[in-house]
Write an enzyme that holds these catalytic residues in place. Structure first.
Site, PDB file in Angstrom:
ATOM      1  CG  ASP A  11     -10.752  -4.553  -6.615  1.00 14.86           C
ATOM      2  OD1 ASP A  11      -9.878  -4.101  -5.865  1.00 14.86           O
ATOM      3  OD2 ASP A  11     -10.578  -4.661  -7.860  1.00 14.86           O
ATOM      4  CG  ASN A  65      -1.401  -4.173  -1.450  1.00 13.28           C
ATOM      5  OD1 ASN A  65      -0.876  -5.075  -0.806  1.00 13.28           O
ATOM      6  ND2 ASN A  65      -2.330  -4.409  -2.369  1.00 13.28           N
ATOM      7  N   GLY A  94       2.837  -3.238  -4.184  1.00  8.81           N
ATOM      8  CA  GLY A  94       1.977  -3.120  -5.368  1.00  8.81           C
ATOM      9  C   GLY A  94       0.854  -2.115  -5.215  1.00  8.81           C
ATOM     10  CD  GLN A  95      -0.601   2.896  -1.764  1.00  8.22           C
ATOM     11  OE1 GLN A  95       0.435   2.867  -1.105  1.00  8.22           O
ATOM     12  NE2 GLN A  95      -1.548   3.788  -1.566  1.00  8.22           N
ATOM     13  CG  HIS A 111      -6.955   0.940  -1.566  1.00  6.67           C
ATOM     14  ND1 HIS A 111      -6.073   1.875  -2.044  1.00  6.67           N
ATOM     15  CD2 HIS A 111      -6.549  -0.262  -2.065  1.00  6.67           C
ATOM     16  CE1 HIS A 111      -5.173   1.275  -2.817  1.00  6.67           C
ATOM     17  NE2 HIS A 111      -5.441  -0.020  -2.835  1.00  6.67           N
ATOM     18  CG  HIS A 167      -7.283  -4.953  -1.353  1.00  5.43           C
ATOM     19  ND1 HIS A 167      -7.577  -5.014  -2.692  1.00  5.43           N
ATOM     20  CD2 HIS A 167      -6.236  -4.095  -1.244  1.00  5.43           C
ATOM     21  CE1 HIS A 167      -6.748  -4.229  -3.368  1.00  5.43           C
ATOM     22  NE2 HIS A 167      -5.920  -3.659  -2.516  1.00  5.43           N
TER      23      HIS A 167
END
Ligand code: AMP
Ligand code: ZN
Length: 114
Positions: free
Chosen positions: A30, A87, A93-94, A100, A102
């Site tokens: 990230d 998310n 909060g996408q 994806h 995390h």
């Protein structure tokens, strides 16, 4: 998909520091890490969010989970643990509309998340 930043990473239009890659899955660091280890696992196929997974995506969704476990073992995260987060939608909060996951590790992760 055009204009999708993660699709552009899959096609290498945008440079990517690949941590792991196979036919279906790409894993990279990230850009704004929230923990000492912060990876993103994505399917190479464009899927917008968790809500857009369908039956034909069962294999890639499963592969992503197995890849989390594989990387956790390889990176020595088994003893202390790690967290996997996907998310979905505004309240979560996408920010990137390509599904994806995390993978976060390397510090104590509080619960519940903020
Ligand atoms: P989310 O809020 O779940 O949509 O997370 C999107 C994540 O993508 C954020 O943690 C960003 O830091 C990360 N991100 C966005 N663009 C890039 C990029 N070009 N390379 C690596 N990570 C990125
Ligand atoms: Zn995409």
């Amino acid at each position: 998909m055009q204009d999708c930043i993660f699709c552009k990473m899959v096609s290498k239009e945008i440079p990517v520091e690949t941590v792991y890659e196979d036919e279906h899955v790409l894993v990279f660091k990230d850009v704004k890490p929230e923990a000492p280890i912060h990876l993103l696992l994505i399917p190479k196929k464009h899927i917008t969010s968790l809500l857009d997974l369908d039956e034909e995506d069962i294999e890639v969704a499963g592969r992503i989970q197995l890849t989390c476990a594989h990387l956790a073992r390889e990176m020595g995260l088994v003893e202390r643990g790690f967290r996997v987060v996907c998310n979905c939608g505004d309240d979560a909060g996408q920010a990137v509309m390509h599904i994806h996951y995390h993978l976060l590790a390397g510090r104590l992760l509080k619960w519940p998340p903020g």
